[in-house]
Design a protein around this motif. Structure first.
Motif, PDB file in Angstrom:
ATOM      1  N   ALA A  51       0.828  -1.210   0.000  1.00  0.00           N
ATOM      2  CA  ALA A  51       0.000   0.000   0.000  1.00  0.00           C
ATOM      3  C   ALA A  51       0.860   1.255   0.000  1.00  0.00           C
ATOM      4  CB  ALA A  51      -0.927  -0.009   1.211  1.00  0.00           C
ATOM      5  N   GLY A  52       2.011   1.195   0.694  1.00  0.00           N
ATOM      6  CA  GLY A  52       2.895   2.359   0.721  1.00  0.00           C
ATOM      7  C   GLY A  52       3.376   2.660   2.119  1.00  0.00           C
ATOM      8  N   PRO A  53       4.173   3.728   2.247  1.00  0.00           N
ATOM      9  CA  PRO A  53       4.731   4.080   3.564  1.00  0.00           C
ATOM     10  C   PRO A  53       3.627   4.452   4.558  1.00  0.00           C
ATOM     11  CG  PRO A  53       5.753   5.363   1.789  1.00  0.00           C
ATOM     12  CD  PRO A  53       4.598   4.639   1.193  1.00  0.00           C
ATOM     13  N   THR A  54       3.816   4.062   5.802  1.00  0.00           N
ATOM     14  CA  THR A  54       2.807   4.351   6.831  1.00  0.00           C
ATOM     15  C   THR A  54       2.499   5.848   6.907  1.00  0.00           C
ATOM     16  OG1 THR A  54       4.551   4.450   8.486  1.00  0.00           O
ATOM     17  CG2 THR A  54       3.381   2.361   8.273  1.00  0.00           C
ATOM     18  N   ASP A  55       3.542   6.677   6.712  1.00  0.00           N
ATOM     19  CA  ASP A  55       3.367   8.133   6.824  1.00  0.00           C
ATOM     20  C   ASP A  55       2.430   8.709   5.771  1.00  0.00           C
ATOM     21  OD1 ASP A  55       5.272   7.807   8.670  1.00  0.00           O
ATOM     22  OD2 ASP A  55       6.893   8.816   7.581  1.00  0.00           O
ATOM     23  N   SER A  56       2.208   7.966   4.689  1.00  0.00           N
ATOM     24  CA  SER A  56       1.379   8.528   3.622  1.00  0.00           C
ATOM     25  C   SER A  56      -0.118   8.368   3.900  1.00  0.00           C
ATOM     26  CB  SER A  56       1.748   7.910   2.266  1.00  0.00           C
ATOM     27  OG  SER A  56       1.614   6.520   2.310  1.00  0.00           O
ATOM     28  N   PHE A  57      -0.468   7.769   5.057  1.00  0.00           N
ATOM     29  CA  PHE A  57      -1.884   7.595   5.395  1.00  0.00           C
ATOM     30  C   PHE A  57      -2.174   8.354   6.687  1.00  0.00           C
ATOM     31  CE2 PHE A  57      -0.315   3.802   3.220  1.00  0.00           C
ATOM     32  CZ  PHE A  57      -1.088   3.872   2.067  1.00  0.00           C
ATOM     33  N   PRO A  58      -2.786   9.521   6.588  1.00  0.00           N
ATOM     34  CA  PRO A  58      -3.040  10.306   7.800  1.00  0.00           C
ATOM     35  C   PRO A  58      -4.015   9.587   8.735  1.00  0.00           C
ATOM     36  CG  PRO A  58      -3.578  11.554   5.792  1.00  0.00           C
ATOM     37  CD  PRO A  58      -3.293  10.164   5.382  1.00  0.00           C
ATOM     38  N   PRO A  59      -3.835   9.750  10.036  1.00  0.00           N
ATOM     39  CA  PRO A  59      -4.795   9.178  10.978  1.00  0.00           C
ATOM     40  C   PRO A  59      -6.205   9.698  10.661  1.00  0.00           C
ATOM     41  CG  PRO A  59      -2.827   9.901  12.138  1.00  0.00           C
ATOM     42  CD  PRO A  59      -2.697  10.377  10.721  1.00  0.00           C
ATOM     43  N   GLY A  60      -7.180   8.793  10.744  1.00  0.00           N
ATOM     44  CA  GLY A  60      -8.561   9.174  10.450  1.00  0.00           C
ATOM     45  C   GLY A  60      -8.868   9.181   8.957  1.00  0.00           C
ATOM     46  N   SER A  61      -8.071   8.458   8.159  1.00  0.00           N
ATOM     47  CA  SER A  61      -8.280   8.481   6.705  1.00  0.00           C
ATOM     48  C   SER A  61      -8.688   7.110   6.170  1.00  0.00           C
ATOM     49  CB  SER A  61      -7.008   8.932   5.988  1.00  0.00           C
ATOM     50  OG  SER A  61      -5.996   7.951   6.112  1.00  0.00           O
ATOM     51  N   ILE A  62      -9.276   7.132   4.988  1.00  0.00           N
ATOM     52  CA  ILE A  62      -9.611   5.903   4.263  1.00  0.00           C
ATOM     53  C   ILE A  62      -9.099   6.073   2.849  1.00  0.00           C
ATOM     54  CG2 ILE A  62     -11.496   4.531   3.288  1.00  0.00           C
ATOM     55  CD1 ILE A  62     -12.923   4.721   5.856  1.00  0.00           C
ATOM     56  N   THR A  63      -8.320   5.094   2.389  1.00  0.00           N
ATOM     57  CA  THR A  63      -7.746   5.150   1.049  1.00  0.00           C
ATOM     58  C   THR A  63      -8.192   3.919   0.276  1.00  0.00           C
ATOM     59  OG1 THR A  63      -5.793   6.214   2.003  1.00  0.00           O
ATOM     60  CG2 THR A  63      -5.589   5.367  -0.256  1.00  0.00           C
ATOM     61  N   GLU A  64      -8.710   4.149  -0.927  1.00  0.00           N
ATOM     62  CA  GLU A  64      -9.166   3.016  -1.737  1.00  0.00           C
ATOM     63  C   GLU A  64      -8.029   2.498  -2.615  1.00  0.00           C
ATOM     64  OE1 GLU A  64     -12.568   3.722  -4.253  1.00  0.00           O
ATOM     65  OE2 GLU A  64     -12.738   1.581  -4.729  1.00  0.00           O
ATOM     66  N   PHE A  65      -7.935   1.182  -2.737  1.00  0.00           N
ATOM     67  CA  PHE A  65      -6.995   0.521  -3.648  1.00  0.00           C
ATOM     68  C   PHE A  65      -7.819  -0.310  -4.625  1.00  0.00           C
ATOM     69  CE2 PHE A  65      -4.419   1.830  -0.198  1.00  0.00           C
ATOM     70  CZ  PHE A  65      -3.163   2.071  -0.733  1.00  0.00           C
ATOM     71  N   PRO A  66      -8.233   0.309  -5.739  1.00  0.00           N
ATOM     72  CA  PRO A  66      -9.134  -0.398  -6.667  1.00  0.00           C
ATOM     73  C   PRO A  66      -8.560  -1.711  -7.188  1.00  0.00           C
ATOM     74  CG  PRO A  66      -9.022   1.934  -7.217  1.00  0.00           C
ATOM     75  CD  PRO A  66      -7.969   1.674  -6.180  1.00  0.00           C
ATOM     76  N   ASP A  67      -7.261  -1.735  -7.522  1.00  0.00           N
ATOM     77  CA  ASP A  67      -6.679  -2.978  -8.052  1.00  0.00           C
ATOM     78  C   ASP A  67      -6.622  -4.075  -6.988  1.00  0.00           C
ATOM     79  OD1 ASP A  67      -6.402  -1.710 -10.448  1.00  0.00           O
ATOM     80  OD2 ASP A  67      -4.253  -1.325 -10.237  1.00  0.00           O
ATOM     81  N   GLY A  68      -6.448  -3.655  -5.739  1.00  0.00           N
ATOM     82  CA  GLY A  68      -6.395  -4.629  -4.649  1.00  0.00           C
ATOM     83  C   GLY A  68      -7.769  -4.950  -4.099  1.00  0.00           C
ATOM     84  N   ARG A  69      -8.784  -4.196  -4.538  1.00  0.00           N
ATOM     85  CA  ARG A  69     -10.186  -4.386  -4.115  1.00  0.00           C
ATOM     86  C   ARG A  69     -10.371  -4.215  -2.609  1.00  0.00           C
ATOM     87  NH1 ARG A  69     -11.739  -9.693  -7.783  1.00  0.00           N
ATOM     88  NH2 ARG A  69     -10.592  -9.002  -9.608  1.00  0.00           N
ATOM     89  N   PHE A  70      -9.615  -3.285  -2.026  1.00  0.00           N
ATOM     90  CA  PHE A  70      -9.791  -3.050  -0.591  1.00  0.00           C
ATOM     91  C   PHE A  70      -9.681  -1.559  -0.285  1.00  0.00           C
ATOM     92  CE2 PHE A  70      -5.199  -3.613  -1.081  1.00  0.00           C
ATOM     93  CZ  PHE A  70      -4.674  -2.598  -0.302  1.00  0.00           C
TER      94      PHE A  70
END
Ligand code: FES
Length: 160
Positions: A51-70
């Motif tokens: 998915a990527g580095p932990t720092d790239s996901f701010p607390p309280g966020s949701i990120t979609e990964f369409p290719d991973g379907r999650f």
């Protein structure tokens, strides 16, 4: 003279038959190799997805990964949770609606909260989860095996 022509025709036909047999063998071999090929490749749904580095996901966020379907959820306390986008009712793909702060299924109206818990049936249980691993500062999601869960529990969160 006639015998020679007959021989070359036979020779030509034999060559053609051999070529066809070789082609059929190659096709069968190719189909066998495709069958034996692992069903999933790294980075795609069914395998390990970086998915990527932990720092790239701010607390309280949701990120979609369409290719991973999650969707990768990062809780306000920093914990990670990956949820399968497949609705637990009949399998439609849910979407994340930031304005409403919930996942919505377009098929029969199920709603799920930030952690994938059912807010509105007919979905019978929370969105399935995928195992999350954190290695050398990167978040990895194992999409090979969805984990069924009735509801969200805090021990499902993974920390760096
Ligand atoms: S498939 Fe999602 S509510 Fe029916």
């Amino acid at each position: 003279m006639k015998a020679s022509t007959e021989m070359s025709r036979r020779h030509f036909l034999r060559l053609g038959a051999n070529a066809l047999a070789a082609l059929a063998t190659l096709e069968i071999l190719g189909a066998s190799l495709l069958f034996l090929k692992p069903r999933s490749m790294e980075g795609e749904f069914g395998g390990m997805v970086k998915a990527g580095p932990t720092d790239s996901f701010p607390p309280g966020s949701i990120t979609e990964f369409p290719d991973g379907r999650f969707f990768l959820i990062r809780a306000k306390d920093g914990g990670f949770l990956a949820v399968y986008r497949r609705c637990t009712h009949l399998g439609c793909a849910v979407s994340w609606e930031p304005a409403a702060n919930e996942f919505v299924c377009p098929c029969h109206g199920s709603h799920f909260d930030f952690y994938g818990d059912v807010q509105n049936p007919p979905a019978p249980r929370a969105l399935d989860a995928f195992a999350v691993h954190i290695e050398e500062g990167d978040v990895w999601v194992d999409t090979s095996r969805p984990q069924s869960r009735d509801e969200f529990k805090s021990d499902q969160l993974v920390y760096a």
